[in-house]
Design a protein around this motif. Structure first.
Motif, PDB file in Angstrom:
ATOM      1  N   GLY A 229       0.810  -1.142  -0.020  1.00 32.76           N
ATOM      2  CA  GLY A 229       0.149  -0.020   0.161  1.00 32.76           C
ATOM      3  C   GLY A 229       0.689   1.326  -0.181  1.00 32.76           C
ATOM      4  N   ASP A 230       2.165   1.104   0.187  1.00 29.81           N
ATOM      5  CA  ASP A 230       2.849   2.265   0.462  1.00 29.81           C
ATOM      6  C   ASP A 230       4.504   1.793   0.071  1.00 29.81           C
ATOM      7  OD1 ASP A 230       4.103   4.556   1.275  1.00 29.81           O
ATOM      8  OD2 ASP A 230       3.335   4.449   3.492  1.00 29.81           O
ATOM      9  N   LEU A 231       5.061   2.789  -0.591  1.00 33.74           N
ATOM     10  CA  LEU A 231       6.573   2.397  -0.716  1.00 33.74           C
ATOM     11  C   LEU A 231       7.372   2.654   0.327  1.00 33.74           C
ATOM     12  CD1 LEU A 231       9.216   2.074  -2.398  1.00 33.74           C
ATOM     13  CD2 LEU A 231       9.053   4.361  -2.882  1.00 33.74           C
ATOM     14  N   GLU A 232       6.992   3.240   1.386  1.00 38.30           N
ATOM     15  CA  GLU A 232       7.455   3.177   2.727  1.00 38.30           C
ATOM     16  C   GLU A 232       7.509   2.082   3.337  1.00 38.30           C
ATOM     17  OE1 GLU A 232       9.582   5.743   3.043  1.00 38.30           O
ATOM     18  OE2 GLU A 232       8.731   6.983   1.327  1.00 38.30           O
ATOM     19  N   ARG A 233       6.513   1.219   3.137  1.00 39.95           N
ATOM     20  CA  ARG A 233       6.419   0.100   3.974  1.00 39.95           C
ATOM     21  C   ARG A 233       6.823  -1.102   3.033  1.00 39.95           C
ATOM     22  NH1 ARG A 233       1.398   1.915   5.676  1.00 39.95           N
ATOM     23  NH2 ARG A 233       0.280   0.728   4.244  1.00 39.95           N
ATOM     24  N   SER A 234       7.375  -1.030   1.756  1.00 40.49           N
ATOM     25  CA  SER A 234       7.859  -2.026   1.160  1.00 40.49           C
ATOM     26  C   SER A 234       9.177  -2.412   1.445  1.00 40.49           C
ATOM     27  CB  SER A 234       8.060  -1.318  -0.588  1.00 40.49           C
ATOM     28  OG  SER A 234       8.749  -2.566  -1.283  1.00 40.49           O
ATOM     29  N   ARG A 235       9.551  -3.896   1.081  1.00 44.88           N
ATOM     30  CA  ARG A 235      10.671  -4.560   1.533  1.00 44.88           C
ATOM     31  C   ARG A 235      11.567  -4.580   0.265  1.00 44.88           C
ATOM     32  NH1 ARG A 235      10.703  -8.489   4.840  1.00 44.88           N
ATOM     33  NH2 ARG A 235       8.823  -8.498   5.572  1.00 44.88           N
ATOM     34  N   VAL A 236      11.148  -3.979  -1.109  1.00 46.31           N
ATOM     35  CA  VAL A 236      12.205  -4.090  -2.129  1.00 46.31           C
ATOM     36  C   VAL A 236      12.906  -2.979  -2.224  1.00 46.31           C
ATOM     37  CG1 VAL A 236      11.855  -4.494  -4.692  1.00 46.31           C
ATOM     38  CG2 VAL A 236      10.254  -5.662  -3.251  1.00 46.31           C
ATOM     39  N   VAL A 237      14.139  -2.855  -2.502  1.00 53.16           N
ATOM     40  CA  VAL A 237      15.167  -1.999  -3.025  1.00 53.16           C
ATOM     41  C   VAL A 237      15.530  -2.083  -4.138  1.00 53.16           C
ATOM     42  CG1 VAL A 237      17.140  -0.947  -2.286  1.00 53.16           C
ATOM     43  CG2 VAL A 237      16.163  -2.132  -0.528  1.00 53.16           C
ATOM     44  N   TYR A 238      15.066  -1.159  -4.954  1.00 58.61           N
ATOM     45  CA  TYR A 238      15.481  -1.107  -6.456  1.00 58.61           C
ATOM     46  C   TYR A 238      16.769  -0.432  -6.946  1.00 58.61           C
ATOM     47  CZ  TYR A 238      13.999   0.011 -11.518  1.00 58.61           C
ATOM     48  OH  TYR A 238      13.977  -0.247 -12.922  1.00 58.61           O
ATOM     49  N   LEU A 239      17.474  -0.936  -7.841  1.00 61.74           N
ATOM     50  CA  LEU A 239      18.748  -0.495  -8.201  1.00 61.74           C
ATOM     51  C   LEU A 239      18.592  -0.032  -9.587  1.00 61.74           C
ATOM     52  CD1 LEU A 239      21.432  -2.656  -6.520  1.00 61.74           C
ATOM     53  CD2 LEU A 239      20.467  -0.522  -5.914  1.00 61.74           C
TER      54      LEU A 239
END
Ligand code: PMP
Length: 396
Positions: A229-239
Motif C-alpha cells: 500500500g505504500d513505498l515506505e512499507r515495501s521490503r524491495v530496494v530497487y537499483l
C-alpha cells in the motif's frame, strides 16, 4: 619481520579471477569476443554528451562544486518521476544517486550484512554483486524463484548454519548472466518468501529498460508496493542505472527505496565518496531530459538485431547445445553437453579458433555450472556473431 600489509579478514576472500586474467588477452582484432558484457560504444551519445557537458559548465559554481550526498536534486526528481511511470510512487526522498548500480550493491552490502549473514541469490548470478557483497563476509544460499507449480525456496544450508537471511538478490529482467526474466508467478513467489523470512529484496534492474519482445512484468518493487500500500512499507530496494541506456563511463545510477533506508545509505555515501561527480549528474540529467525514450528505442533495435544474429547462428550451428532466448538485455546462456568443462573450452577456443566467452562457474558462488557459459552479443557485429558461433561449433 615481513612488512607485507596485515590485511583484514574480508580481503582474504577477494581475489582476481583467473578467467578475468585470461580475458585480458582478448583485446586482439582476430578474437571474436562474446565475453565482455558491456554496452556497444556505437550507441554512445557522443555529440549530445558534448552539448550536455557544455551546458552543465554554463553554471560552474554548481557543476564544479561539491554537491549533497543524496545527489543532484533535479536528477533525483527526474528519476522519481521515471519510477512513478514504472508503477512505483516514489518522490525525490526515495532516490539516492550512486556511482552506477555497482555502488548501490556495495552500500547495501555495507548497510545490511554482518559477517555470517546469509544472502539468497540465484545460481548463477551477477558476479559483480557477489564481489560487492563478499567484502562483508556473508554466506550465500541458492534461491529458486519457484513459479507456476513450485513455491520459491532456497537450499537452506547456510541459513541453517545460523546466519540470518538478510537479503534476496535478483536480476528479474534479462539477467546477467542468463538472459532470463522472472514470470509473474515467480515474482509473487519471491516476494512471499522474502516476507516469510523477514528479509529485504534487492532488485537489480540494470537491463530492465532493454526489452525487445514480449510484455513487461511489473517490477518486484511495484508489485510489493501495490501489496504493502505504500513505498515506505515495501521490503524491495530497487537499483537502477543509466549505464546500459546512456553511458556507463559517466557512472550514474540510483537506489529507489523507503526514505528511511535512503537516509542510511546517504550516510554511507557521505563516508565513502561524499557524492557522485556533480558535473556527471548534471550532464546526465540534460541527456535524459532530451530524448531518453529515443535513446532506449535505439538501444532496443540495436541489440535486438544482434540477438537475432546470435539465435539464428545457434539454430544453424548449435547442435547438442541448449541456450536461453532472452527477451531483452545483452546475454544468452549456453549449456554444453554434460562433462564438457567450459573453462577448458575457453583456453582452446582462444588459442585454436580465436573466440572468447565467460565460463559459467564464475557466476556460481559454489563453483558449480562448469558445463555452462555466458555469451554476450553486445559488441561483435552481426557478421562476427555468426562467424564466432560457427567457429565455436567447429571446436565443439
Ligand atoms: N548489475 C548488473 C546485473 C550488471 O550486469 C551490471 C553491469 N555489468 C551492474 C549491475 C553494474 O552496472 P553499473 O554500475 O554500471 O550501473
Amino acid at each position: 619481520m615481513s612488512n607485507a600489509p596485515r590485511y583484514a579478514s574480508r580481503i582474504a576472500r577477494m581475489k582476481a579471477s583467473e578467467i578475468r586474467e585470461l580475458l585480458k588477452l582478448i583485446d586482439r582484432p582476430e578474437v571474436i569476443s562474446f565475453a565482455g558484457g558491456i554496452p556497444d560504444p556505437e550507441l554512445f551519445p557522443a555529440e549530445a554528451a558534448r552539448e550536455a557537458y557544455a551546458a552543465a559548465l554554463r553554471d560552474p559554481a554548481v557543476a564544479l562544486q561539491y554537491g549533497v550526498s543524496e545527489g543532484h536534486a533535479a536528477l533525483r526528481a527526474w528519476i522519481a518521476a521515471e519510477m512513478r511511470r514504472d508503477g512505483v510512487p516514489a518522490g525525490p526522498d526515495n532516490i539516492l544517486i550512486t556511482a552506477g548500480s555497482q555502488q548501490g550493491l556495495d552500500f547495501l552490502g555495507k548497510a545490511l550484512l554482518s559477517p555470517g549473514d546469509t544472502v539468497l541469490c540465484e545460481y548463477p548470478t551477477y558476479l559483480g554483486a557477489l564481489q560487492a557483497f563478499s567484502a562483508y563476509e556473508p554466506r550465500y544460499d541458492q534461491l529458486r524463484p519457484g513459479g507456476n507449480r513450485t513455491p520459491a525456496s532456497y537450499i537452506g544450508r547456510a541459513a541453517k548454519a545460523g546466519g540470518a537471511v538478510k537479503a534476496l538478490y535478483l536480476v528479474p529482467d534479462f539477467a546477467n548472466p542468463t538472459g532470463l526474466t522472472l514470470g509473474a508467478g515467480e515474482r509473487a513467489d519471491v516476494l512471499r518468501l522474502a516476507e516469510e523470512l523477514g528479509a529485504l529484496v534487492i532488485e537489480d534492474a540494470a537491463y530492465r529498460a532493454l526489452r525487445f519482445s514480449g510484455v513487461a512484468s511489473p517490477s518486484l518493487q511495484a508489485l510489493d508496493v501495490a501489496a504493502a500500500g505504500d513505498l515506505e512499507r515495501s521490503r524491495v530496494v530497487y537499483l537502477g542505472t543509466f549505464s546500459k541506456t546512456v553511458a556507463p563511463g559517466m557512472r550514474v545510477g540510483w537506489v529507489c527505496a523507503p526514505a528511511a533506508l535512503i537516509a542510511k545509505l546517504t550516510l554511507l555515501n557521505q563516508a565513502s565518496a561524499l557524492h557522485v561527480s556533480s558535473i556527471n549528474q548534471i550532464a546526465m540529467l540534460k541527456l535524459v531530459e532530451r530524448g531518453y525514450e529515443a535513446r532506449i528505442a535505439d538501444a532496443r533495435t540495436h541489440y535486438r538485431r544482434k540477438r537475432e544474429a546470435l539465435l539464428d547462428a545457434l539454430e544453424r550451428y548449435g547442435r547438442g547445445l541448449a541456450w536461453t532466448i532472452p527477451e531483452g538485455g545483452l546475454f544468452s546462456w549456453l549449456t554444453l553437453p554434460e562433462g564438457v568443462d567450459a573453462a577448458k573450452l575457453l583456453e582452446r577456443a582462444l588459442s585454436e579458433v580465436r573466440v572468447a566467452f565467460v565460463p559459467g562457474a564464475a557466476f556460481h558462488p559454489d563453483g558449480s555450472g562448469t558445463n555452462t557459459l555466458r555469451l554476450s552479443y553486445s559488441l561483435p557485429t552481426t557478421e562476427r556473431i555468426e562467424e564466432g558461433v560457427w567457429r565455436l561449433s567447429r571446436l565443439l
